[in-house]
Scaffold this active site. Structure first.
Site, PDB file in Angstrom:
ATOM      1  N   GLY A  31      -1.906   3.007   0.369  1.00 40.55           N
ATOM      2  CA  GLY A  31      -2.988   3.551   0.571  1.00 40.55           C
ATOM      3  C   GLY A  31      -1.539   4.504   0.668  1.00 40.55           C
ATOM      4  O   GLY A  31      -0.052   4.954   0.542  1.00 40.55           O
ATOM      5  N   LEU A  33      -1.408   7.484  -0.358  1.00 40.27           N
ATOM      6  CA  LEU A  33      -0.560   8.264  -1.536  1.00 40.27           C
ATOM      7  C   LEU A  33      -0.180   9.679  -1.839  1.00 40.27           C
ATOM      8  O   LEU A  33      -0.847  10.638  -1.164  1.00 40.27           O
ATOM      9  CB  LEU A  33      -1.645   8.185  -2.647  1.00 40.27           C
ATOM     10  CG  LEU A  33      -2.435   6.463  -2.795  1.00 40.27           C
ATOM     11  CD1 LEU A  33      -3.425   6.589  -3.804  1.00 40.27           C
ATOM     12  CD2 LEU A  33      -1.623   5.496  -3.384  1.00 40.27           C
ATOM     13  N   HIS A  34       0.716   9.634  -2.033  1.00 40.17           N
ATOM     14  CA  HIS A  34       1.829  11.256  -2.447  1.00 40.17           C
ATOM     15  C   HIS A  34       2.109  11.416  -4.112  1.00 40.17           C
ATOM     16  O   HIS A  34       1.890  10.334  -4.585  1.00 40.17           O
ATOM     17  CB  HIS A  34       2.418  11.330  -1.691  1.00 40.17           C
ATOM     18  CG  HIS A  34       3.999  10.049  -1.476  1.00 40.17           C
ATOM     19  ND1 HIS A  34       4.006   9.507  -2.752  1.00 40.17           N
ATOM     20  CD2 HIS A  34       3.700   9.173  -0.846  1.00 40.17           C
ATOM     21  CE1 HIS A  34       4.915   8.916  -2.173  1.00 40.17           C
ATOM     22  NE2 HIS A  34       4.595   8.289  -1.163  1.00 40.17           N
ATOM     23  N   GLY A  36       5.166  11.092  -5.301  1.00 39.86           N
ATOM     24  CA  GLY A  36       5.596   9.604  -5.533  1.00 39.86           C
ATOM     25  C   GLY A  36       4.510   8.862  -6.834  1.00 39.86           C
ATOM     26  O   GLY A  36       4.645   8.310  -7.257  1.00 39.86           O
ATOM     27  N   HIS A  37       3.794   7.940  -5.152  1.00 38.18           N
ATOM     28  CA  HIS A  37       2.652   7.112  -6.203  1.00 38.18           C
ATOM     29  C   HIS A  37       1.964   7.537  -7.786  1.00 38.18           C
ATOM     30  O   HIS A  37       2.520   6.813  -8.656  1.00 38.18           O
ATOM     31  CB  HIS A  37       1.654   7.090  -5.029  1.00 38.18           C
ATOM     32  CG  HIS A  37       2.439   6.228  -4.225  1.00 38.18           C
ATOM     33  ND1 HIS A  37       1.845   6.828  -3.099  1.00 38.18           N
ATOM     34  CD2 HIS A  37       2.409   5.524  -3.569  1.00 38.18           C
ATOM     35  CE1 HIS A  37       2.414   6.039  -1.721  1.00 38.18           C
ATOM     36  NE2 HIS A  37       2.149   4.733  -1.970  1.00 38.18           N
ATOM     37  N   GLN A  61       3.473  -8.373   5.946  1.00 40.95           N
ATOM     38  CA  GLN A  61       4.674  -7.252   5.416  1.00 40.95           C
ATOM     39  C   GLN A  61       5.294  -6.836   7.102  1.00 40.95           C
ATOM     40  O   GLN A  61       6.535  -5.758   7.063  1.00 40.95           O
ATOM     41  CB  GLN A  61       5.143  -6.484   4.409  1.00 40.95           C
ATOM     42  CG  GLN A  61       4.278  -5.784   4.066  1.00 40.95           C
ATOM     43  CD  GLN A  61       4.063  -4.918   2.287  1.00 40.95           C
ATOM     44  OE1 GLN A  61       3.339  -5.363   1.927  1.00 40.95           O
ATOM     45  NE2 GLN A  61       4.910  -4.114   2.727  1.00 40.95           N
ATOM     46  N   GLN A 153      12.757  -4.382  -1.853  1.00 38.99           N
ATOM     47  CA  GLN A 153      11.648  -4.560  -2.665  1.00 38.99           C
ATOM     48  C   GLN A 153      11.453  -4.889  -4.270  1.00 38.99           C
ATOM     49  O   GLN A 153      11.190  -6.177  -4.590  1.00 38.99           O
ATOM     50  CB  GLN A 153      10.822  -4.437  -2.416  1.00 38.99           C
ATOM     51  CG  GLN A 153       9.171  -4.498  -3.078  1.00 38.99           C
ATOM     52  CD  GLN A 153       8.286  -3.561  -2.090  1.00 38.99           C
ATOM     53  OE1 GLN A 153       8.159  -4.083  -1.325  1.00 38.99           O
ATOM     54  NE2 GLN A 153       7.588  -2.385  -2.978  1.00 38.99           N
TER      55      GLN A 153
HETATM   56  O1  PAF Z   1       5.172  -0.581  -1.752  1.00 33.37           O
HETATM   57  C1  PAF Z   1       4.728  -1.206  -1.603  1.00 33.37           C
HETATM   58  O2  PAF Z   1       3.443  -0.455  -1.223  1.00 33.37           O
HETATM   59  C2  PAF Z   1       4.532  -2.264  -0.767  1.00 33.37           C
HETATM   60  O3  PAF Z   1       5.143  -3.234  -0.413  1.00 33.37           O
HETATM   61  C3  PAF Z   1       3.416  -3.172  -1.649  1.00 33.37           C
HETATM   62  C4  PAF Z   1       4.126  -3.069  -2.885  1.00 33.37           C
HETATM   63  C5  PAF Z   1       1.934  -2.724  -1.890  1.00 33.37           C
HETATM   64  C6  PAF Z   1       3.043  -4.673  -1.394  1.00 33.37           C
HETATM   65  O4  PAF Z   1       2.333  -4.845  -0.018  1.00 33.37           O
END
Ligand code: PAF
Length: 281
Positions: A31, A33-34, A36-37, A61, A153
Site C-alpha cells: 500500500g 501506492l505511488h 512506481g506501483h 518482514q 528481494q
Molecule cells: O515489495 C513489497 O512491497 C513487499 O516486500 C511485498 C513484495 C509486497 C511483500 O510484502
C-alpha cells in the site's frame, strides 16, 4: 474494480478468470501506492487480461516493530489510484485470514540473503517469501510484477520460484525516480523537507559509483559513493556495496560477465531508504 478481503474470494475471482482463458497478472504491494506501483500495474495491464493488486502490510518482514507501526497506510487514496489506472481487482486480506493458522515456513534462499539487507534486517526475506507464497496461493497469477528497486528481494523471489517450480512467471520492472533522481518509495512521504533534500544524495552516490567504475576497481568506486554521502549529517549509511549482479556476492574485482550492481541502504533522519543501480562494465 472488485475488492476482496477474504482469500477464498480472491481465489474464486482468479479461478474464474483462468477458467475463461484469461491471463491473470498480479502486483503485490504494502500500500501507500505511488507512481512506481502504478507503473507495475501498467506493465501488468499491457501483458495480462485481468490484473489484481494486493495491499497487505506484512508483519513477518518487519524486524523493527516501530518501523511496522510507522509504515504509511492510506487505503482510500490507494483504492482511488487503482481505480484510475484500470486495475480489475484489489485483494486486502487480514493477517489472520491470509495465514489461516499455518506456521511460518523457512525457505532456502540460496545464500542470496547473506549480504546487504540480509544482515541489516534479520528474518526480513523469509518474511517476504512467506507472504508472497501465501499471496500467490490465493491469487494464482500467471505473471507477478516486482520493482527492481528491491533488487535483492527480486533476486530471492526469482530463486525460490525457480527452485520450488512455482508456476508464476516473475517479472522485474524498472525503478521510477523523482525528477531529482530519488527512487520512488512509500517511505518518501515520511521525509521532512530537509530530509527530502538530503535523500537526493542517495541517487547521486550511485551515479558517482557508476562513473568511478569506468576507470577504477570496485573498492575505489565504492569510496566515490561513500564520499558523496559523508558530508551530510542527516544521512547514515547502513550499507553501500558493489555486488555481482547474478549472485549478489560482494566484488573485489569486476566480473568477467560484466554485470554488477551497486546496492545502497541509508537512514535519512529516521527513514530508512534503499536504492540500487546496475553497472554494465
Ligand atoms: O515489495 C513489497 O512491497 C513487499 O516486500 C511485498 C513484495 C509486497 C511483500 O510484502
Amino acid at each position: 474494480m472488485e475488492v476482496f478481503s477474504a482469500p477464498q474470494e480472491a481465489a474464486a475471482w482468479s479461478a474464474n478468470a483462468r477458467w475463461k482463458g484469461l491471463r491473470v497478472g498480479f502486483v503485490p504491494t504494502m500500500g501507500a501506492l505511488h507512481a512506481g506501483h502504478a507503473s507495475l500495474v501498467g506493465a501488468a495491464l499491457r501483458t495480462c487480461d485481468q490484473v489484481v493488486v494486493s495491499i497487505f502490510v506484512n508483519p513477518l518482514q518487519f524486524n523493527d516493530p516501530e518501523d511496522l507501526a510507522r509504515y504509511p497506510r492510506q487505503p482510500r487514496t490507494d483504492h482511488e489510484l487503482l481505480e484510475q489506472v484500470g486495475c480489475h481487482a484489489l485483494f486486502m486480506p487480514s493477517e489472520k485470514a491470509l495465514f489461516q493458522g499455518l506456521g511460518k515456513r523457512t525457505f532456502d534462499l540460496g545464500g542470496l540473503d547473506t549480504h546487504w539487507e540480509g544482515p541489516d534486517r534479520p528474518g526480513h526475506f523469509q518474511g517476504v517469501v512467506n507472504v508472497v507464497e501465501r499471496l500467490f496461493l490465493y491469487t494464482r497469477p500467471d505473471v507477478a510484477y516486482f520493482g527492481e528497486k528491491d533488487r535483492q528481494q527480486l533476486a530471492i523471489i526469482r530463486h525460490v520460484a525457480k527452485e520450488l517450480h512455482w508456476p508464476e512467471r516473475i517479472v522485474g520492472c524498472p525503478t521510477l525516480r523523482e525528477p531529482d533522481g530519488l527512487a520512488m518509495s512509500s517511505r518518501n512521504m515520511r521525509l521532512d523537507p530537509d530530509e527530502r533534500r538530503s535523500a537526493t544524495l542517495l541517487h547521486q552516490a550511485l551515479l558517482a559509483v557508476e562513473t568511478a567504475a569506468r576507470t577504477s576497481p570496485p573498492a575505489s568506486a565504492r569510496e566515490a559513493g561513500l564520499t558523496v554521502l559523508a558530508g551530510d549529517p542527516l544521512v547514515h549509511v547502513d550499507h553501500l556495496g558493489i555486488a555481482d549482479a547474478l549472485t549478489l556476492e560482494p566484488l573485489v574485482q569486476w566480473p568477467a560477465h560484466g554485470s554488477a550492481v551497486v546496492l545502497l541502504a541509508a537512514r535519512v533522519g529516521a527513514v530508512r531508504l534503499i536504492d540500487n543501480l546496475s553497472l554494465r562494465l
